[in-house]
Write a protein that holds these residues in place. Structure first.
Motif, PDB file in Angstrom:
ATOM      1  N   VAL A  37      82.306 -44.634  43.382  1.00  0.00           N
ATOM      2  CA  VAL A  37      82.697 -45.387  44.459  1.00  0.00           C
ATOM      3  C   VAL A  37      84.013 -45.163  44.943  1.00  0.00           C
ATOM      4  O   VAL A  37      84.911 -45.289  44.301  1.00  0.00           O
ATOM      5  N   VAL A  38      84.256 -45.080  46.109  1.00  0.00           N
ATOM      6  CA  VAL A  38      85.595 -44.885  46.836  1.00  0.00           C
ATOM      7  C   VAL A  38      85.912 -45.848  47.663  1.00  0.00           C
ATOM      8  O   VAL A  38      85.127 -46.302  48.526  1.00  0.00           O
ATOM      9  N   GLU A 182      86.294 -44.562  41.558  1.00  0.00           N
ATOM     10  CA  GLU A 182      85.640 -45.028  40.156  1.00  0.00           C
ATOM     11  C   GLU A 182      84.374 -44.637  39.687  1.00  0.00           C
ATOM     12  O   GLU A 182      83.399 -44.364  40.783  1.00  0.00           O
ATOM     13  N   SER A 183      84.037 -44.263  38.721  1.00  0.00           N
ATOM     14  CA  SER A 183      82.796 -43.639  38.421  1.00  0.00           C
ATOM     15  C   SER A 183      82.445 -44.073  36.936  1.00  0.00           C
ATOM     16  O   SER A 183      83.561 -44.160  36.004  1.00  0.00           O
ATOM     17  N   GLY A 196      85.209 -33.632  40.709  1.00  0.00           N
ATOM     18  CA  GLY A 196      84.411 -34.489  41.438  1.00  0.00           C
ATOM     19  C   GLY A 196      84.912 -35.696  42.141  1.00  0.00           C
ATOM     20  O   GLY A 196      84.593 -36.212  43.234  1.00  0.00           O
ATOM     21  N   LEU A 197      85.896 -36.358  41.189  1.00  0.00           N
ATOM     22  CA  LEU A 197      86.566 -37.629  41.598  1.00  0.00           C
ATOM     23  C   LEU A 197      87.335 -37.317  42.763  1.00  0.00           C
ATOM     24  O   LEU A 197      87.378 -37.797  44.073  1.00  0.00           O
ATOM     25  N   VAL A 214      79.869 -45.017  48.461  1.00  0.00           N
ATOM     26  CA  VAL A 214      79.136 -44.624  47.285  1.00  0.00           C
ATOM     27  C   VAL A 214      78.596 -42.874  47.736  1.00  0.00           C
ATOM     28  O   VAL A 214      77.782 -42.903  48.542  1.00  0.00           O
ATOM     29  N   TYR A 215      79.049 -42.108  46.468  1.00  0.00           N
ATOM     30  CA  TYR A 215      78.514 -40.737  46.736  1.00  0.00           C
ATOM     31  C   TYR A 215      78.143 -40.443  45.347  1.00  0.00           C
ATOM     32  O   TYR A 215      78.199 -40.906  44.300  1.00  0.00           O
TER      33      TYR A 215
END
Length: 243
Positions: A37-38, A182-183, A196-197, A214-215
Motif C-alpha cells: 500500500v502506497v 507498507e507491506s 519492490g517497496l 495498492v500494488y
C-alpha cells in the motif's frame, strides 16, 4: 514441495481439520507476490521539468555510512534517474533533499480453524455409544456431509515491512513530499522485498496528493535474483527425477 504438502494435508486431517482449511494454511505460507500500500502527500511545484537535483540521505544522518542504507540508496538512485532526476553527492548543489527510513515489525495472530466430523451421506449421527442393551446417540436436526464439532487455535506470524520517504526544499527546508509504503507478508527479510517497496513508490511518482494506491508485484519483478534461483532449483529437481 508436493510431498511436504501431502504430508501436511494428512496431518491436518488427522488433527480434525478439513482439506479445504488445510489448503488455505499451505498457501498462506507462500509469498510469490508482494502486495503493498502506497500513501502519498505532496506539494511539489517544480519550476523546471528535467534535471532536478536531489541529495539522498537517511533520516538519521548518522546512518549514512551504514552498508544496508547504502545498498537501498542505490535502488532510489536507479528509480530516480529513470525519471530524469539528477542525484548529487553535495547537498549544497541540491534542489531538494530526499530522506528515507525503513524497518520491519513482527505481527502475531491467533486464528481459530474449524474442526469437522465427516458423516456418510444421509447419516445424521454425530455421537453413538453402546453398552450392553443400552444405546446412546446424538443426532443433528439436519443431515450434512460434515459437522462442525469445535475449533483449533493456531499461531500465525507475519511481518510488517515499511518504507518512509520525505522530500524537503533546499531553499526553506519545507517538506514538499511525504510518502509511505507498507507491506504485510511471510518473508522476514527486509532486503528480500526492499527493491519492490522502492519500485512501488515510484510507479506513479509523485502521483496525486492525498492518494492511496495498492500494488501487487510478482517475484520476478521485485526480486528477480531470488525468482531465477527458485526456477533453477526447480529445474535441477526435475532433472534429478528423470535421471
Amino acid at each position: 514441495m508436493k510431498s511436504y504438502t501431502k504430508f501436511l494435508f494428512v496431518l491436518l486431517i488427522f488433527l480434525g481439520i478439513s482439506p479445504q482449511d488445510a489448503s488455505t494454511i499451505t498457501l498462506y505460507n507462500n509469498e510469490y507476490k508482494l502486495e503493498m500500500v502506497v500513501e502519498v502527500f505532496h506539494d511539489l511545484e517544480f519550476k523546471k521539468i528535467d534535471n532536478i537535483k536531489l541529495f539522498i540521505s537517511h533520516k538519521q544522518h548518522s546512518m549514512n555510512n551504514d552498508l544496508e542504507y547504502r545498498t537501498y540508496k542505490k535502488l532510489f538512485k536507479n528509480e530516480l534517474e529513470k525519471l530524469n532526476y539528477v542525484i548529487v553527492d553535495d547537498q549544497d548543489e541540491a534542489d531538494f533533499f530526499l530522506e528515507f527510513e525503513y524497518g520491519m515489525n513482527e505481527s502475531i495472530k491467533f486464528i481459530n480453524y474449524p474442526i469437522y466430523k465427516y458423516t456418510r451421506k444421509g447419516d445424521n449421527v454425530i455421537y453413538e455409544k453402546k453398552r450392553d442393551n443400552f444405546e446412546f446417540r446424538i443426532k443433528t436436526k439436519s443431515p450434512r456431509n460434515r459437522i462442525l464439532i469445535g475449533y483449533k487455535t493456531l499461531r500465525d506470524v507475519s511481518y510488517h515491512r515499511y518504507l518512509n520517504v520525505d522530500i524537503f526544499s533546499s531553499d526553506n527546508q519545507l517538506k514538499v513530499y511525504q510518502g509511505k509504503v507498507e507491506s504485510e507478508g511471510k518473508i522476514n527479510s527486509l532486503p528480500y522485498v526492499m527493491n519492490g517497496l522502492v519500485h512501488g513508490l515510484f510507479i506513479d511518482f509523485p502521483g496525486n496528493s492525498s492518494s492511496i494506491n495498492v500494488y501487487e508485484l510478482s517475484e520476478d519483478i521485485y526480486n528477480p535474483n531470488a525468482y531465477q534461483k527458485r526456477q533453477n532449483s526447480n529445474m535441477e529437481r526435475l532433472i534429478r527425477r528423470r535421471n
